[in-house]
Design an enzyme around this catalytic site. Structure first.
Site, short mmCIF file in Angstrom:
data_model
loop_
_atom_site.label_atom_id
_atom_site.label_comp_id
_atom_site.label_asym_id
_atom_site.label_seq_id
_atom_site.Cartn_x
_atom_site.Cartn_y
_atom_site.Cartn_z
N GLU A 98 17.53 36.89 9.83
CA GLU A 98 16.22 37.88 9.40
C GLU A 98 15.12 37.12 8.87
OE1 GLU A 98 17.40 40.69 6.58
OE2 GLU A 98 19.22 41.47 7.77
N ASP A 126 30.44 28.85 -0.79
CA ASP A 126 31.46 28.43 -1.45
C ASP A 126 32.54 29.03 -0.76
OD1 ASP A 126 32.40 27.10 -4.08
OD2 ASP A 126 33.44 29.05 -4.40
C1 NOJ Z 1 34.68 25.28 -4.44
C2 NOJ Z 1 33.49 24.69 -5.42
O1 NOJ Z 1 33.21 23.61 -4.97
C3 NOJ Z 1 34.47 24.48 -6.91
O2 NOJ Z 1 33.72 23.65 -7.61
C4 NOJ Z 1 35.04 25.54 -7.33
O3 NOJ Z 1 35.76 25.69 -8.38
C5 NOJ Z 1 35.64 26.69 -6.28
N1 NOJ Z 1 35.00 26.52 -5.04
C6 NOJ Z 1 35.74 27.82 -6.81
O4 NOJ Z 1 34.47 28.77 -6.69
#
Ligand code: NOJ
Length: 534
Positions: free
Chosen positions: A254, A200
């Site tokens: 790994e 993310d």
């Molecule tokens: C990107 C994610 O795809 C989104 O849904 C989220 O709200 C933000 N990052 C924060 O984690």
């Protein structure tokens, strides 16, 4: 032999919305397991599951309170293990979301960190004194509403940084304790058979930020996303993100055969930096440029050609493999962005380009945005910046499986967490019964891609075509396919390139088109995509 993620197709599913097995109106892991046969039938290779970890759900799971367990709403750790095993039995891989930049404010690490300035975990997050004149240490604003990205903690009299909600404090990746704990999370899941991670906001991970004000954005105006009023000079896409990318990749390496995907929203030329200088960061830095560009043949081709050029030109390792994304849980549904007819063309594009495609659940049904009545809005972004069209609920609604009650997603008595869409998008059941459906088209494209070396592994080259048409060839050894995409609502006559001037139609986005032999030129109907074997 190329790794699976190069020739494979990734399918993103939002666990709240795929299948509810308990009757509480929220999808869950056993529900996903029940639907694995569908994914196998569809022909995709991997399921990426948005976060299913314990979470207060301030951001629907992107606020993780424990990275090594499952939220009770979604099931148990045993359910996750069972799902992984069941997927593997069907030849499907499982990719988990890995929230790198922040935890939940309810994560025990943050609870410890905020408990006192002397706590050993204090520096696992970014704590700062007020600016010399008082107020937050920098002018940084948060992503969901453009308020200060600093929250004041009364008890310890310092601010902490949160790029997203105050409930999502940013992790300090400069701290060895954070590195060790977070890297162990990867091992925890890989030990349980997980095949990879989608990281993310990979380009936001911070090791040692410079605490400097972001400059104003000269292009911002009222009515735009309030967070965009500053440029993000000191808050994203910094060298730190690459430091963290390399740490993650080291751990992923790994293990055998795992994939590391990074969520990075950047133009092609800058995106490619996330492969790393020595193929030592992300295998697939997500390419979202086809989501954000104008949906015209010229702009789409420009994005693809720039990306191809960026991949070739940089002195990149040979491992830099392209990928494309057309939809996800953060943007409006594909069919609503570009219309149902172009959505068919778009799937043909996605599944015939050079590079790993990622499909967002229910886009294969052509599902549009679902209208969310004001009292059903749950997305914090929409709540904090209402009425600007930023809300993500419309693209996160439950999968429509059957014509029965609650579309087969949950039991009839339950209130689904978001409304189930109207019948505009026919269900899986209906679409499976029809050769003309969007689902039938997407499945045929997937089968074709799987069976064709030219499509899943071959070279890409655009060729000249009339305005409004994007035309390219895909070639591998003896096999050549031409893809002609009419991205307009008018008919088009496309001359074929001299070296590939005769062929057979393999697949059209139009169900009524017979398989014809063609020579020298092809007539395309409005909004038609066509694949020819030459
Ligand atoms: C990107 C994610 O795809 C989104 O849904 C989220 O709200 C933000 N990052 C924060 O984690």
């Amino acid at each position: 032999m190329a790794p699976w993620w190069k020739h494979g197709i990734i399918y993103q599913l939002y666990p709240r919305s795929f299948q509810d097995s308990t009757g509480d109106g929220v999808g869950d892991l056993p529900g996903i397991e029940q639907r694995l046969d569908y994914l196998a039938w569809l022909g995709v290779d991997a399921a990426w599951i948005s976060p299913m970890y314990p979470s207060p759900m301030a951001d629907f799971g992107y606020d993780v309170a424990d990275y090594t367990d499952v939220d009770p709403r979604f099931g148990t750790l045993a359910d996750a293990e069972s799902l992984i095993a069941a997927a593997h039995e069907r030849g499907l891989r499982v990719i988990l979301d890995y929230v790198v930049n922040h935890t939940s404010s309810e994560h025990p690490w943050f609870l410890a960190s905020r408990s006192s300035r002397a706590n050993p975990k204090r520096d696992w997050y970014f704590w700062k004194d007020p600016a010399p004149g008082g107020g937050p240490p920098t002018n940084w604003v948060d992503r969901f509403g453009g308020n200060s990205a600093w929250a004041w903690d009364e008890a310890t009299e310092q601010y902490y940084l949160h790029t997203y909600l105050p409930e999502q404090p940013d992790l300090n990746w400069g701290h060895p304790g954070v590195q060790e704990a977070m890297l162990d999370v990867l091992r925890f899941w890989m030990d349980r058979g997980v095949d990879g991670f989608r990281v993310d906001v990979a380009y936001r991970a911070k090791v040692a930020p410079q605490w400097r004000d972001n400059p104003p954005n000269p292009d911002w105006h009222e009515g735009r996303d309030p967070y965009k009023r500053l440029l993000e000079t000191y808050t994203k896409n910094l060298p730190d993100a690459h430091v963290v990318g390399r740490m993650l990749r080291d751990v992923v390496d790994e293990y055998r055969d795992r994939v590391l995907i990074g969520e990075v929203t950047l133009p092609p030329e800058r995106l490619v930096a996330f492969y790393g200088e020595h193929d030592d960061e992300y295998h697939l830095p997500f390419n979202f440029n086809l989501i954000h560009c104008d949906w015209t043949a010229a702009d789409v081709q420009d994005q693809v050609d720039r990306y191809e050029a960026a991949l070739q030109s940089k002195r990149l390792n040979e491992g830099a493999w392209p990928n494309y994304v057309l939809g996800n849980h953060d943007v409006h549904r594909l069919a609503s962005r570009i219309g149902p007819e172009q959505a068919r063309v778009a799937q043909m594009l996605l599944l015939t380009l050079r590079g790993t495609p990622t499909l967002y659940y229910a886009d294969e049904l052509g599902m549009p945005n679902v209208k969310i009545p004001p009292d059903r809005v749950v997305d914090p972004w929409e709540k904090n910046a209402p009425g600007l069209g930023l809300g993500r609920d419309p693209a996160r609604t439950p999968m429509r499986w059957t014509t029965g009650p609650a579309a087969g997603f949950t039991v009839p008595e339950a209130t689904p967490w978001l409304p189930i869409g109207p019948a505009e998008a026919p269900t899986v059941e209906e679409q499976r019964a029809s050769d003309d459906s969007m689902l039938a088209l997407v499945r045929a494209l997937i089968q074709l891609r799987r069976s064709s070396n030219a499509l899943h592994a071959g070279a890409y080259r655009a060729f000249h075509s009339p305005d409004g048409v994007f035309a390219y060839e895909r070639t591998e050894k003896e096999e050549t396919l031409l893809v002609l995409l009419n991205m307009t609502g008018r008919s088009q006559l496309v001359p074929l390139p001299p070296h590939a001037a005769q062929g057979t139609m393999v697949l059209s986005t139009r169900p009524d088109r017979a398989r014809e032999q063609v020579a020298y030129r092809v007539a395309l109907h409005p909004n038609e995509g066509l694949i020819l074997r030459v």
